[in-house]
Design a protein around this motif. Structure first.
Motif, PDB file in Angstrom:
ATOM      1  N   PRO A  75       0.810  -1.227   0.000  1.00 37.37           N
ATOM      2  CA  PRO A  75       0.000   0.000   0.000  1.00 37.37           C
ATOM      3  C   PRO A  75       0.840   1.272   0.000  1.00 37.37           C
ATOM      4  O   PRO A  75       0.467   2.257  -0.644  1.00 37.37           O
ATOM      5  CB  PRO A  75      -0.818  -0.091   1.286  1.00 37.37           C
ATOM      6  CG  PRO A  75      -0.707  -1.489   1.750  1.00 37.37           C
ATOM      7  CD  PRO A  75       0.528  -2.070   1.140  1.00 37.37           C
ATOM      8  N   TYR A  76       1.987   1.265   0.686  1.00 36.58           N
ATOM      9  CA  TYR A  76       2.837   2.454   0.726  1.00 36.58           C
ATOM     10  C   TYR A  76       3.401   2.759  -0.662  1.00 36.58           C
ATOM     11  O   TYR A  76       3.428   3.904  -1.093  1.00 36.58           O
ATOM     12  CB  TYR A  76       3.974   2.278   1.729  1.00 36.58           C
ATOM     13  CG  TYR A  76       4.953   3.419   1.709  1.00 36.58           C
ATOM     14  CD1 TYR A  76       4.605   4.656   2.246  1.00 36.58           C
ATOM     15  CD2 TYR A  76       6.198   3.283   1.125  1.00 36.58           C
ATOM     16  CE1 TYR A  76       5.487   5.720   2.216  1.00 36.58           C
ATOM     17  CE2 TYR A  76       7.093   4.332   1.089  1.00 36.58           C
ATOM     18  CZ  TYR A  76       6.730   5.551   1.641  1.00 36.58           C
ATOM     19  OH  TYR A  76       7.598   6.600   1.594  1.00 36.58           O
ATOM     20  N   VAL A  77       3.847   1.724  -1.352  1.00 32.20           N
ATOM     21  CA  VAL A  77       4.405   1.902  -2.692  1.00 32.20           C
ATOM     22  C   VAL A  77       3.317   2.382  -3.642  1.00 32.20           C
ATOM     23  O   VAL A  77       3.547   3.261  -4.477  1.00 32.20           O
ATOM     24  CB  VAL A  77       5.050   0.593  -3.196  1.00 32.20           C
ATOM     25  CG1 VAL A  77       5.500   0.720  -4.637  1.00 32.20           C
ATOM     26  CG2 VAL A  77       6.205   0.193  -2.299  1.00 32.20           C
ATOM     27  N   ARG A  78       2.111   1.834  -3.526  1.00 33.54           N
ATOM     28  CA  ARG A  78       0.993   2.264  -4.368  1.00 33.54           C
ATOM     29  C   ARG A  78       0.688   3.741  -4.141  1.00 33.54           C
ATOM     30  O   ARG A  78       0.516   4.502  -5.095  1.00 33.54           O
ATOM     31  CB  ARG A  78      -0.242   1.427  -4.069  1.00 33.54           C
ATOM     32  CG  ARG A  78      -1.451   1.831  -4.888  1.00 33.54           C
ATOM     33  CD  ARG A  78      -2.636   0.991  -4.513  1.00 33.54           C
ATOM     34  NE  ARG A  78      -2.311  -0.399  -4.791  1.00 33.54           N
ATOM     35  CZ  ARG A  78      -3.033  -1.179  -5.573  1.00 33.54           C
ATOM     36  NH1 ARG A  78      -4.122  -0.715  -6.120  1.00 33.54           N
ATOM     37  NH2 ARG A  78      -2.684  -2.420  -5.793  1.00 33.54           N
ATOM     38  N   LYS A  79       0.671   4.163  -2.878  1.00 34.93           N
ATOM     39  CA  LYS A  79       0.392   5.571  -2.566  1.00 34.93           C
ATOM     40  C   LYS A  79       1.505   6.473  -3.098  1.00 34.93           C
ATOM     41  O   LYS A  79       1.236   7.535  -3.666  1.00 34.93           O
ATOM     42  CB  LYS A  79       0.238   5.738  -1.053  1.00 34.93           C
ATOM     43  CG  LYS A  79      -0.233   7.108  -0.640  1.00 34.93           C
ATOM     44  CD  LYS A  79      -0.617   7.151   0.828  1.00 34.93           C
ATOM     45  CE  LYS A  79       0.619   7.209   1.677  1.00 34.93           C
ATOM     46  NZ  LYS A  79       0.319   7.504   3.094  1.00 34.93           N
ATOM     47  N   LEU A  80       2.742   6.041  -2.951  1.00 38.89           N
ATOM     48  CA  LEU A  80       3.882   6.821  -3.430  1.00 38.89           C
ATOM     49  C   LEU A  80       3.869   6.963  -4.953  1.00 38.89           C
ATOM     50  O   LEU A  80       4.061   8.057  -5.486  1.00 38.89           O
ATOM     51  CB  LEU A  80       5.178   6.148  -2.974  1.00 38.89           C
ATOM     52  CG  LEU A  80       6.476   6.882  -3.242  1.00 38.89           C
ATOM     53  CD1 LEU A  80       6.529   8.138  -2.375  1.00 38.89           C
ATOM     54  CD2 LEU A  80       7.638   5.974  -2.934  1.00 38.89           C
ATOM     55  N   LEU A  81       3.608   5.877  -5.659  1.00 44.28           N
ATOM     56  CA  LEU A  81       3.567   5.922  -7.116  1.00 44.28           C
ATOM     57  C   LEU A  81       2.372   6.734  -7.613  1.00 44.28           C
ATOM     58  O   LEU A  81       2.460   7.410  -8.643  1.00 44.28           O
ATOM     59  CB  LEU A  81       3.538   4.515  -7.696  1.00 44.28           C
ATOM     60  CG  LEU A  81       4.838   3.726  -7.580  1.00 44.28           C
ATOM     61  CD1 LEU A  81       4.658   2.309  -8.115  1.00 44.28           C
ATOM     62  CD2 LEU A  81       5.962   4.424  -8.303  1.00 44.28           C
ATOM     63  N   ASN A  82       1.249   6.690  -6.903  1.00 40.46           N
ATOM     64  CA  ASN A  82       0.098   7.497  -7.289  1.00 40.46           C
ATOM     65  C   ASN A  82       0.389   8.981  -7.120  1.00 40.46           C
ATOM     66  O   ASN A  82       0.006   9.790  -7.961  1.00 40.46           O
ATOM     67  CB  ASN A  82      -1.142   7.107  -6.495  1.00 40.46           C
ATOM     68  CG  ASN A  82      -1.812   5.881  -7.070  1.00 40.46           C
ATOM     69  OD1 ASN A  82      -1.695   5.600  -8.256  1.00 40.46           O
ATOM     70  ND2 ASN A  82      -2.506   5.148  -6.223  1.00 40.46           N
TER      71      ASN A  82
END
Length: 56
Positions: free
Chosen positions: A20-27
């Motif tokens: 989830p952290y990587v998804r939020k960062l990439l978004n």
């Protein structure tokens, strides 16, 4: 592709984002890149539309 939940690890090798952290960062990064591109395109369009090509 980050908006769709995929990330590219190597060239043309797409994998779903699990963290989830990587998804939020990439978004966040893709939103910033898209908005910067939109504003640059709008600024250049306004520049070339409203500045006359010849001296009046």
């Amino acid at each position: 592709m980050a908006f769709l939940g995929y990330s590219e690890y190597t060239f043309m090798n797409w994998a779903p984002i699990r963290e989830p952290y990587v998804r939020k960062l990439l978004n966040k990064r893709s939103t910033a890149t898209t908005s910067i591109g939109f504003f640059v395109a709008a600024a250049l369009s306004i520049l070339f539309i409203f500045v006359p090509g010849t001296m009046l």
